[in-house]
Write an enzyme that holds these catalytic residues in place. Structure first.
Site, PDB file in Angstrom:
ATOM      1  CG  ASN A 140      28.122  59.262  -6.910  1.00  0.00           C
ATOM      2  OD1 ASN A 140      29.117  59.123  -7.617  1.00  0.00           O
ATOM      3  ND2 ASN A 140      28.186  59.730  -5.672  1.00  0.00           N
ATOM      4  CG  HIS A 174      28.378  64.687  -4.556  1.00  0.00           C
ATOM      5  ND1 HIS A 174      28.361  64.341  -3.219  1.00  0.00           N
ATOM      6  CD2 HIS A 174      27.582  63.787  -5.182  1.00  0.00           C
ATOM      7  CE1 HIS A 174      27.580  63.260  -3.051  1.00  0.00           C
ATOM      8  NE2 HIS A 174      27.110  62.910  -4.224  1.00  0.00           N
ATOM      9  N   GLY A 207      27.397  54.250  -6.386  1.00  0.00           N
ATOM     10  CA  GLY A 207      27.152  54.576  -4.983  1.00  0.00           C
ATOM     11  C   GLY A 207      26.029  55.566  -4.772  1.00  0.00           C
ATOM     12  CG  ASP A 210      27.286  65.339   1.836  1.00  0.00           C
ATOM     13  OD1 ASP A 210      26.986  64.894   0.713  1.00  0.00           O
ATOM     14  OD2 ASP A 210      27.307  64.627   2.870  1.00  0.00           O
ATOM     15  CB  ILE A 211      24.556  65.367   6.531  1.00  0.00           C
ATOM     16  CG1 ILE A 211      24.168  65.548   7.978  1.00  0.00           C
ATOM     17  CG2 ILE A 211      24.635  63.899   6.150  1.00  0.00           C
ATOM     18  CD1 ILE A 211      22.725  65.145   8.267  1.00  0.00           C
ATOM     19  CG  HIS A 241      22.644  64.258  -5.140  1.00  0.00           C
ATOM     20  ND1 HIS A 241      21.688  63.263  -5.288  1.00  0.00           N
ATOM     21  CD2 HIS A 241      23.748  63.638  -4.665  1.00  0.00           C
ATOM     22  CE1 HIS A 241      22.198  62.099  -4.910  1.00  0.00           C
ATOM     23  NE2 HIS A 241      23.462  62.293  -4.538  1.00  0.00           N
TER      24      HIS A 241
END
Ligand code: AMP
Length: 115
Positions: A88, A103, A94, A31-32, A101
């Site tokens: 999500n 997380h 959010g 994750d960025i 995806h």
């Protein structure tokens, strides 16, 4: 046709990402904006917009996402200390990127319930 999401571009190799796993069906990358020492996103190459948009034929791919998430967690060394898998779905959760995806979050103690 709508505009391609940033994650589809990552899956196609059109924009860079720190990829930690890829195969013919799934890509996993860092994750960025990491929310934990380990924060990796696992996505299908094929677009499923969100979990609510998944169909009965997507079961194998959804299972694969979870198995790759587990493998990534093991390789990152957070399988013994623990980790959290998060999906999500929609505005209240959010969801920001319309490409499913998972997380993978770990490397620190996390609170429950989530914020
Ligand atoms: P969500 O809120 O569940 O839709 O999560 C979207 C996640 O994508 C956030 O954690 C962002 O930090 C992350 N993100 C957005 N753009 C990128 C990118 N180019 N590379 C890696 N992660 C990204």
């Amino acid at each position: 046709m709508g505009e391609e999401s940033i994650f589809l571009k990552i899956a196609k190799g059109e924009i860079p990402a720190k990829i930690v796993h890829q195969d013919d069906e799934v890509v996993a990358f860092r994750d960025i904006s990491p929310q934990a020492p380990v924060h990796i996103l696992v996505i299908p190459r094929r677009v499923i917009v969100r979990i609510d948009a998944a169909g009965p034929g997507d079961g194998d791919l959804l299972g694969k996402l979870l198995l790759v998430a587990r493998e990534v967690a093991r390789r990152e060394g957070i399988d013994k200390t623990g980790y959290r898998l998060v999906i999500n779905n929609g505005p209240d959760a959010g969801e920001a990127v319309p490409h499913l995806h998972v997380h993978v979050l770990g490397g620190r103690k996390m609170a429950w319930p989530p914020g």
